[in-house]
Design an enzyme around this catalytic site. Sequence first.
Site, PDB file in Angstrom:
ATOM      1  N   GLY A  56     -52.120  -0.261 -28.656  1.00  0.00           N
ATOM      2  CA  GLY A  56     -52.749   0.155 -29.905  1.00  0.00           C
ATOM      3  C   GLY A  56     -52.277  -0.652 -31.095  1.00  0.00           C
ATOM      4  O   GLY A  56     -53.082  -1.233 -31.822  1.00  0.00           O
ATOM      5  N   MET A 100     -48.335  -2.267 -33.254  1.00  0.00           N
ATOM      6  CA  MET A 100     -46.900  -2.539 -33.153  1.00  0.00           C
ATOM      7  C   MET A 100     -46.266  -2.527 -34.539  1.00  0.00           C
ATOM      8  O   MET A 100     -46.785  -3.129 -35.473  1.00  0.00           O
ATOM      9  CB  MET A 100     -46.714  -3.892 -32.459  1.00  0.00           C
ATOM     10  CG  MET A 100     -45.278  -4.325 -32.337  1.00  0.00           C
ATOM     11  SD  MET A 100     -44.314  -3.207 -31.268  1.00  0.00           S
ATOM     12  CE  MET A 100     -42.699  -3.347 -32.017  1.00  0.00           C
ATOM     13  N   GLU A 149     -47.351   3.815 -37.006  1.00  0.00           N
ATOM     14  CA  GLU A 149     -46.627   2.539 -37.158  1.00  0.00           C
ATOM     15  C   GLU A 149     -45.870   2.524 -38.482  1.00  0.00           C
ATOM     16  O   GLU A 149     -44.747   2.032 -38.557  1.00  0.00           O
ATOM     17  CB  GLU A 149     -47.579   1.345 -37.073  1.00  0.00           C
ATOM     18  CG  GLU A 149     -48.455   1.290 -35.823  1.00  0.00           C
ATOM     19  CD  GLU A 149     -47.723   1.491 -34.513  1.00  0.00           C
ATOM     20  OE1 GLU A 149     -46.536   1.175 -34.429  1.00  0.00           O
ATOM     21  OE2 GLU A 149     -48.356   1.996 -33.556  1.00  0.00           O
ATOM     22  N   GLU A 152     -39.954   6.947 -30.220  1.00  0.00           N
ATOM     23  CA  GLU A 152     -41.369   7.234 -29.963  1.00  0.00           C
ATOM     24  C   GLU A 152     -41.687   8.726 -30.042  1.00  0.00           C
ATOM     25  O   GLU A 152     -42.672   9.129 -30.645  1.00  0.00           O
ATOM     26  CB  GLU A 152     -41.811   6.641 -28.624  1.00  0.00           C
ATOM     27  CG  GLU A 152     -41.779   5.112 -28.588  1.00  0.00           C
ATOM     28  CD  GLU A 152     -42.588   4.439 -29.683  1.00  0.00           C
ATOM     29  OE1 GLU A 152     -43.381   5.116 -30.365  1.00  0.00           O
ATOM     30  OE2 GLU A 152     -42.397   3.220 -29.887  1.00  0.00           O
ATOM     31  N   GLU A 162     -42.054  -6.299 -28.546  1.00  0.00           N
ATOM     32  CA  GLU A 162     -41.554  -5.133 -27.833  1.00  0.00           C
ATOM     33  C   GLU A 162     -42.237  -5.062 -26.455  1.00  0.00           C
ATOM     34  O   GLU A 162     -43.458  -5.232 -26.386  1.00  0.00           O
ATOM     35  CB  GLU A 162     -41.848  -3.842 -28.604  1.00  0.00           C
ATOM     36  CG  GLU A 162     -41.152  -2.642 -27.973  1.00  0.00           C
ATOM     37  CD  GLU A 162     -41.339  -1.337 -28.752  1.00  0.00           C
ATOM     38  OE1 GLU A 162     -42.031  -1.338 -29.783  1.00  0.00           O
ATOM     39  OE2 GLU A 162     -40.788  -0.341 -28.289  1.00  0.00           O
TER      40      GLU A 162
HETATM   41  N1  B3K Z   1     -43.788   0.473 -30.159  1.00  0.00           N
HETATM   42  C1  B3K Z   1     -45.101   0.007 -29.793  1.00  0.00           C
HETATM   43  C2  B3K Z   1     -45.351  -0.005 -28.337  1.00  0.00           C
HETATM   44  C3  B3K Z   1     -44.814  -1.174 -27.630  1.00  0.00           C
HETATM   45  C4  B3K Z   1     -45.259  -1.187 -26.202  1.00  0.00           C
HETATM   46  C5  B3K Z   1     -44.622  -2.257 -25.426  1.00  0.00           C
HETATM   47  N2  B3K Z   1     -45.187  -2.380 -24.106  1.00  0.00           N
HETATM   48  C6  B3K Z   1     -46.169   0.788 -30.469  1.00  0.00           C
HETATM   49  C7  B3K Z   1     -45.810   2.150 -30.890  1.00  0.00           C
HETATM   50  O1  B3K Z   1     -45.431   3.002 -30.115  1.00  0.00           O
HETATM   51  O2  B3K Z   1     -45.854   2.388 -32.060  1.00  0.00           O
HETATM   52 ZN    ZN Z   2     -44.505   4.194 -31.577  1.00  0.00          ZN
END
Ligand code: B3K
Ligand code: ZN
Length: 852
Positions: A255, A257, A292, A314, A123
């Site tokens: 942090g 993924m 996550e 998000e 991502e």
């Molecule tokens: N979805 C990922 C973040 C991805 C960042 C890409 N630059 C972590 C999260 O928000 O859970």
């Molecule tokens: Zn997230």
Amino acid sequence: MKDAAPRAVHLSQYRPFPYLVDDVSLTFHLHPTETHVVSRIAFRPNPEAERGPLHLDGEGVRLVRATIDGAPLRDPRIDDHGLTVEAPDTPFVWEAEVVIDPSANTALEGLYMSNGMFCTQCEAEGFRKITYYPDRPDVMAPFDVRIVSDLPVLLSNGDPGDRGIGSAQWSDPHPKPAYLFALVAGDLVAHSDRFVTMEGRDVALNIWVRPGDEGRCAYAMDALKRSMSWDERVYGRAYDLDVFNIVAVDDFNMGAMENKGLNIFNARYVLASPETATDADYARIEAIIAHEYFHNWTGNRITCRDWFQLCLKEGLTVYRDQHFSGDERGHAVKRIEDVQILRGRQFREDAGPLAHPVRPRSYIEINNFYTATVYEKGAELIGMLRSLVGDEAYRRALDLYFERHDGQACTIEDWLRIFEDATGRDLAQFALWYAQAGTPRLDVTTRIEDGTLILDFAQHLPETPDMEEKKAPQVIPVAVGAIGRDGREVLPTRLVEVTCAEQSARFEIGTDDAVASVLRGFSAPVILRQDIPRADRALLFAHDTDPFNKWEAGRTLAKDALAAMITDGGEPDPAYLDALPSVVGDETLDPAFRALVLGLPSDDDMAQTLAQAHHVPDPRSIDAARQRMQVAMARHLEADFRAVIESPGIPDGYSPDAESAGRRSLRNAALAHLTLIDGGDLARAQFSQADNMTDSLGALVPLIRIGAAEDALAAFYDRWQNDRLVLDKWFSLQIGAAPGETGAAIAARLVEHPDFDWKNPNRFRSVIGGLGMNHSSFHAADGSGYRLVADWLLRLDPVNPQTAARMTTLFETWKRYDVDRQEMIRDALERMRATGELSRDTGEMVGRILGR
Ligand code: B3K
Ligand code: ZN
């Protein structure tokens, strides 16, 4: 790296992909410098899209061969961004083999290496660095993966299939976009457990770490199991594979993924032991594990149609993790902490050149839009929606969301429509929250006439760079109550929906002798402007039944007192000091809450507050005023602080639970104050006796602040020099907590330290971000802070553009400051830009901060 003319992508340009993908098979022949990726992808024309050529994204991949239905490609066009070729308008099979070099991948996006282990981060658009593929979230497919390697542990998404010698097979039946693909291979050990879902599925849980770290996984595992049962209990959502794997890696740009069935984490958000992790680390681990995991439903099963819809997953997932942490640890304290983060990051962003709507309309590099606005303000929007429709309707709407959209890639319109359909409510005005940037100002005046509380509201949206001609009024849910002068609540919380530019509300309260408590629980992400007498604030501070507004009243008193000290150089307001003991010493209150009351606003927060009131903040005076205030608090509350230290009520033996953590934070807040007046004796004693990292840092930080930490820092280094995560703390704290303007010189010394491994993002953030966190040092009057940060961003950018671009936000507040500082920051940014070599990521950020 350099991109001649990076082009913006616009929301309005969205077109569905001309093909659907029925099936993906990938084979990885892993090799550090020459990994071969063989792909077989079954496409068919998308009946809902216009016909068009087949465009596959691909970056930095060397094509060995490619066929369509076994035949060589006819006239493919290949450039730096991908491959375009005419394809049949009937189902067909694409097969290709590419070569990539994971060891050269320092950007940590795609397939890369971290300490001898292979891992991925896809991502937002990293999959295109692995092979040719329609790398966009609206193309969803089941993946089969075969990994060929001699490494002992080989992982990918989904459930495991055959494991041979030197190879492993994984199959993920849930259609997913490529950004959720993951692969890990290395010499890893697992901390394992099981969880039986409410549907009776027996799930194997593993946390994979480097040998030696397996003793630090228990808390993350516990948090995972609690998250799994919370999502069943609160949202009715169960896990949907037989295996759930988490891997901790040392080199990671963020942090963690949420890859399907194979979450990959920055090691610092997994590994914890009492000796190495603080209470705050434990709380963050719990929150990120939950976040996550919750993505499995909100993000993975229902994903985003395009990256403009990022807040769909998000904002909702942050909202869910905040709710979870509140349930686990107490909502009052959690809400205060979340609002502090919102104001510290999102209000800051919204007030500067990087302001953008929760759903942006264009971007150059999508990685630059994983922002506080998308995440934190995005979560606030979910919270407002819930308070507008009510808990029961919220749950009904969410059930409908999962029922209607499971397996789909969705938009904010889809999201709002389920609420409209579930409740019959028109959400057209609410939708403005997604489209209009800027933090609304909400002015309120209150009066009481004949037992009726009358509130007059006026809302105003400030200009932001994305949209000057603001802006239609938004719907602002304002929770209101009232406290009688005798300290009793005379109006329990009621919700006012402010929908017009100006609007009034009235409540019978049966007395004229009361004070209104407005925006309880911080019911909307706005700046509330309310001119009320100090005595009324003190009444709310002492008696408000809404814990957020009780804290907020104290906060406002502190800010007003500090602002007066900063602008007039005067003494701390005795009214504020006198109001503190009864709250801080109130043993019926949660110790964590009392500790929060003692925490003064950060220097950056004060700078933001002053700027909002059209004052030019002077970093030195802010720092000096805060110091003087803390000394005054220490003197005023010395007896209370000593009492807290002598009998903190913490049971022997460390436990990370919220109750014990709250007591430790109160005791450490008391210690931090006393250290300012006792020369550090108590802190030195605590430092040498501490058996856990919270108490160790609780003593070390105040010693750093008074410039008396030399011995303690040396001892700390001796003990922890081989522990990467603890050493990160050693770096960041001595810079971040350095007094006055000294942090810049300390950072300049520490970048020469042999342990400053600047290519490791955690270490880079500890040092350069540590300086950024130290307001008076970053803004040192001689410009040394700015120069050092710019030098290091220039060095990092060609190696790791994502982390470099993220850290340019240290400069986003530049317009707040005096002309000298503005000029020095502009010089630093112009110098970066003048190299002509900035990555697309950092180039976009520098351009936006400068205002193009
Ligand atoms: N979805 C990922 C973040 C991805 C960042 C890409 N630059 C972590 C999260 O928000 O859970
Ligand atoms: Zn997230």
